[in-house]
Write a protein that holds these residues in place. Structure first.
Motif, PDB file in Angstrom:
ATOM      1  N   ALA A 152      23.226   2.590 -13.738  1.00 56.71           N
ATOM      2  CA  ALA A 152      21.884   2.061 -14.010  1.00 56.71           C
ATOM      3  C   ALA A 152      20.987   2.035 -12.780  1.00 56.71           C
ATOM      4  O   ALA A 152      19.784   1.967 -12.901  1.00 56.71           O
ATOM      5  N   VAL A 153      21.569   2.125 -11.577  1.00 57.74           N
ATOM      6  CA  VAL A 153      20.731   2.079 -10.382  1.00 57.74           C
ATOM      7  C   VAL A 153      19.960   3.392 -10.249  1.00 57.74           C
ATOM      8  O   VAL A 153      20.525   4.462 -10.276  1.00 57.74           O
ATOM      9  N   ALA A 154      18.660   3.288 -10.131  1.00 60.29           N
ATOM     10  CA  ALA A 154      17.832   4.484 -10.086  1.00 60.29           C
ATOM     11  C   ALA A 154      18.083   5.255  -8.802  1.00 60.29           C
ATOM     12  O   ALA A 154      18.408   4.674  -7.773  1.00 60.29           O
ATOM     13  N   ALA A 155      17.948   6.564  -8.865  1.00 57.95           N
ATOM     14  CA  ALA A 155      18.068   7.378  -7.662  1.00 57.95           C
ATOM     15  C   ALA A 155      16.942   6.994  -6.715  1.00 57.95           C
ATOM     16  O   ALA A 155      15.788   6.911  -7.116  1.00 57.95           O
ATOM     17  N   PRO A 156      17.268   6.730  -5.457  1.00 58.95           N
ATOM     18  CA  PRO A 156      16.246   6.297  -4.521  1.00 58.95           C
ATOM     19  C   PRO A 156      15.300   7.426  -4.151  1.00 58.95           C
ATOM     20  O   PRO A 156      15.671   8.590  -4.170  1.00 58.95           O
ATOM     21  N   GLY A 180      13.110   1.323   5.894  1.00 57.00           N
ATOM     22  CA  GLY A 180      12.521  -0.014   5.785  1.00 57.00           C
ATOM     23  C   GLY A 180      12.102  -0.401   4.373  1.00 57.00           C
ATOM     24  O   GLY A 180      11.705  -1.529   4.136  1.00 57.00           O
ATOM     25  N   ARG A 181      12.165   0.525   3.421  1.00 56.45           N
ATOM     26  CA  ARG A 181      11.812   0.196   2.033  1.00 56.45           C
ATOM     27  C   ARG A 181      12.980   0.619   1.142  1.00 56.45           C
ATOM     28  O   ARG A 181      13.811   1.408   1.542  1.00 56.45           O
ATOM     29  N   GLY A 182      12.997   0.141  -0.098  1.00 57.91           N
ATOM     30  CA  GLY A 182      14.019   0.586  -1.024  1.00 57.91           C
ATOM     31  C   GLY A 182      15.062  -0.477  -1.262  1.00 57.91           C
ATOM     32  O   GLY A 182      15.087  -1.519  -0.606  1.00 57.91           O
ATOM     33  N   ALA A 183      15.957  -0.171  -2.207  1.00 58.63           N
ATOM     34  CA  ALA A 183      16.938  -1.155  -2.682  1.00 58.63           C
ATOM     35  C   ALA A 183      17.878  -1.625  -1.574  1.00 58.63           C
ATOM     36  O   ALA A 183      18.443  -2.713  -1.663  1.00 58.63           O
ATOM     37  N   PHE A 184      18.067  -0.801  -0.544  1.00 57.67           N
ATOM     38  CA  PHE A 184      19.000  -1.177   0.530  1.00 57.67           C
ATOM     39  C   PHE A 184      18.282  -1.398   1.873  1.00 57.67           C
ATOM     40  O   PHE A 184      18.900  -1.331   2.932  1.00 57.67           O
ATOM     41  N   ALA A 185      17.002  -1.699   1.799  1.00 61.23           N
ATOM     42  CA  ALA A 185      16.238  -1.944   3.033  1.00 61.23           C
ATOM     43  C   ALA A 185      16.889  -3.078   3.814  1.00 61.23           C
ATOM     44  O   ALA A 185      17.269  -4.106   3.245  1.00 61.23           O
ATOM     45  N   GLY A 186      17.058  -2.882   5.111  1.00 54.77           N
ATOM     46  CA  GLY A 186      17.631  -3.919   5.963  1.00 54.77           C
ATOM     47  C   GLY A 186      19.147  -3.918   5.997  1.00 54.77           C
ATOM     48  O   GLY A 186      19.755  -4.593   6.826  1.00 54.77           O
ATOM     49  N   LYS A 187      19.788  -3.146   5.131  1.00 55.43           N
ATOM     50  CA  LYS A 187      21.259  -3.117   5.117  1.00 55.43           C
ATOM     51  C   LYS A 187      21.764  -2.107   6.139  1.00 55.43           C
ATOM     52  O   LYS A 187      21.196  -1.016   6.292  1.00 55.43           O
ATOM     53  N   ALA A 188      22.844  -2.481   6.820  1.00 57.52           N
ATOM     54  CA  ALA A 188      23.511  -1.563   7.742  1.00 57.52           C
ATOM     55  C   ALA A 188      24.763  -1.019   7.061  1.00 57.52           C
ATOM     56  O   ALA A 188      25.621  -1.789   6.618  1.00 57.52           O
ATOM     57  N   VAL A 228      28.337   5.160  -5.933  1.00 59.67           N
ATOM     58  CA  VAL A 228      28.646   4.308  -4.767  1.00 59.67           C
ATOM     59  C   VAL A 228      27.497   3.322  -4.536  1.00 59.67           C
ATOM     60  O   VAL A 228      27.711   2.122  -4.320  1.00 59.67           O
ATOM     61  N   LEU A 229      26.264   3.805  -4.621  1.00 60.11           N
ATOM     62  CA  LEU A 229      25.121   2.903  -4.421  1.00 60.11           C
ATOM     63  C   LEU A 229      25.066   1.844  -5.527  1.00 60.11           C
ATOM     64  O   LEU A 229      24.754   0.674  -5.261  1.00 60.11           O
ATOM     65  N   ALA A 230      25.376   2.255  -6.742  1.00 58.33           N
ATOM     66  CA  ALA A 230      25.380   1.288  -7.848  1.00 58.33           C
ATOM     67  C   ALA A 230      26.417   0.200  -7.589  1.00 58.33           C
ATOM     68  O   ALA A 230      26.148  -0.995  -7.744  1.00 58.33           O
ATOM     69  N   LEU A 231      27.608   0.639  -7.162  1.00 54.31           N
ATOM     70  CA  LEU A 231      28.678  -0.312  -6.830  1.00 54.31           C
ATOM     71  C   LEU A 231      28.267  -1.249  -5.707  1.00 54.31           C
ATOM     72  O   LEU A 231      28.596  -2.440  -5.703  1.00 54.31           O
ATOM     73  N   ALA A 232      27.544  -0.697  -4.742  1.00 61.54           N
ATOM     74  CA  ALA A 232      27.175  -1.464  -3.549  1.00 61.54           C
ATOM     75  C   ALA A 232      26.033  -2.435  -3.818  1.00 61.54           C
ATOM     76  O   ALA A 232      25.769  -3.317  -3.003  1.00 61.54           O
ATOM     77  N   SER A 233      25.367  -2.276  -4.945  1.00 57.42           N
ATOM     78  CA  SER A 233      24.175  -3.099  -5.181  1.00 57.42           C
ATOM     79  C   SER A 233      24.561  -4.558  -5.406  1.00 57.42           C
ATOM     80  O   SER A 233      25.643  -4.877  -5.894  1.00 57.42           O
ATOM     81  N   ASP A 234      23.652  -5.454  -5.065  1.00 60.31           N
ATOM     82  CA  ASP A 234      23.916  -6.886  -5.230  1.00 60.31           C
ATOM     83  C   ASP A 234      24.093  -7.265  -6.695  1.00 60.31           C
ATOM     84  O   ASP A 234      24.661  -8.302  -7.011  1.00 60.31           O
ATOM     85  N   GLU A 235      23.577  -6.417  -7.600  1.00 61.95           N
ATOM     86  CA  GLU A 235      23.752  -6.689  -9.041  1.00 61.95           C
ATOM     87  C   GLU A 235      25.231  -6.789  -9.405  1.00 61.95           C
ATOM     88  O   GLU A 235      25.606  -7.424 -10.376  1.00 61.95           O
ATOM     89  N   LEU A 236      26.074  -6.114  -8.645  1.00 57.40           N
ATOM     90  CA  LEU A 236      27.515  -6.135  -8.942  1.00 57.40           C
ATOM     91  C   LEU A 236      28.255  -7.037  -7.949  1.00 57.40           C
ATOM     92  O   LEU A 236      29.395  -6.784  -7.583  1.00 57.40           O
TER      93      LEU A 236
END
Ligand SMILES: NC(=O)c1ccc[n+]([C@@H]2O[C@H](COP(=O)([O-])OP(=O)(O)OC[C@H]3O[C@@H](n4cnc5c(N)ncnc54)[C@H](OP(=O)(O)O)[C@@H]3O)[C@@H](O)[C@H]2O)c1
Length: 296
Positions: free
Chosen positions: A20-24, A30-38, A261-269
């Motif tokens: 369900a996570v949209a392709a970035p 600095g923007r996007g679903a993973f902004a600020g994440k290392a 992988v990004l979907a798994l990594a999202s805070d939604e999960l």
């Protein structure tokens, strides 16, 4: 192609919400679903790791990735930066403890922390068990299993110090199905699946989640014979998908796996830990039953 049909192994059923996570969008520093994440990615010089490093960077993450092929690593780094992303390549060999420590600590120095680690580096050997030399066994095990252990061993203390983090290990559908000529490889993929389950229990209370992704057959250098031209490979790949991917009938692209992988990594999960998620087009969900010819 013979090797490939034998190799076309793996399998499973994707948890419905994961795609369900949209392709970035590209170039999302600095923007996007993973902004600020290392983010750290092992084995980011090609294939699934490269696609995942690109996808995280496009979604705004700061991405440190490693691999042994320096020229390729520099190319990937340049191309991510040219697209507006933030990525840094480190030359590292996951079989070597000092090299892994230099990568993990260097990446933390560069980006301040590690929120998400995708421990992906791996190699495959295709041979019957008695034809595998002890040296080949050691190399595959040291890359696929020890390499994951070493990366986690150095990443987890940083995550504990920061109050949390998420480790995602690239296992394989080979962790849940057996296949001839892949015994060594499959053994390593089951090993890291077990590592994930127990580590999830060790660190969950301190905010560190640990999960595994189990890709199916994916179009990378790992499965493509080096000597095939593009047209021949496209035909072989189509047949590989038809014959072996019972659900979706096609081989995955590296981007298919990166998106998962990004979907798994999202805070939604954020409640997911200790899991092993197949992303395999339905291979492990069921093998076709082929009936013998019966007298009428
Ligand atoms: N392709 C598939 O069908 C499939 C299916 C399920 C799981 N997987 C898993 O996906 C992962 C990535 O493989 P891929 O399919 O993307 O193949 P790939 O294109 O060959 O990528 C393998 C990556 O691992 C890195 N690597 C290998 N040995 C390393 C070492 N000693 N130190 C550091 N990096 C190392 C390689 O970088 P360098 O060579 O530059 O070091 C490369 O970046 C592997 O763990 C594989 O088992 C693949």
């Amino acid at each position: 192609m013979g090797d490939h049909s034998r190799r076309a192994v793996l399998g499973g059923a994707l948890g419905a919400g994961l795609v369900a996570v949209a392709a970035p969008a590209a170039g999302a520093r600095g923007r996007g679903a993973f902004a600020g994440k290392a983010v750290q990615v092992t084995g980011g010089t090609s294939g699934i790791g490269e696609a995942t490093a690109r996808a995280f960077a496009a979604a705004g993450a700061r991405v440190a990735f490693c691999g042994r092929r320096t020229a390729l690593g520099r190319d990937v780094e340049r191309s991510i930066r040219a697209a507006g992303g933030d990525a840094t390549y480190f030359e590292a060999d996951v079989r070597d403890p000092a090299s892994v420590q230099r990568f993990v600590d260097g990446a933390v120095r560069r980006y301040g922390r590690v929120d998400i680690a995708f421990n992906n580096a791996g190699v495959q050997i295709t041979a019957r068990l008695h034809e595998v030399t002890p040296e080949q066994w050691d190399d595959v095990v040291n890359t696929n299993a020890r390499g994951v252990f070493l990366a986690m061993r150095h990443q987890i203390p940083h995550m504990l110090a920061a109050g949390g983090g998420h480790v995602i290990v690239n296992s394989s559908v080979g962790a849940v199905v057996g296949r001839p000529n892949l015994s060594t490889y499959q053994a390593t993929k089951q090993a890291v699946r077990a590592l994930v389950q127990s580590a999830a229990l060790e660190y969950g209370a301190e905010g560190v989640r640990v999960n595994a992704i189990l890709p199916g057959i994916t179009d990378t250098a790992m499965i493509r014979p080096a000597n095939l031209d593009d047209a021949t490979w496209e035909r072989a790949k189509a047949a590989l998908g038809q014959l072996n991917v019972d659900g979706l009938k096609r081989v995955a692209t590296p981007t298919d796996i990166a998106r998962a992988v990004l979907a798994l990594a999202s805070d939604e999960l954020g409640y997911l830990t200790g899991a092993a998620i197949p992303v395999d087009g339905g291979i492990a969900a069921g093998r076709r039953m082929l009936l013998p010819e019966l007298p009428s």
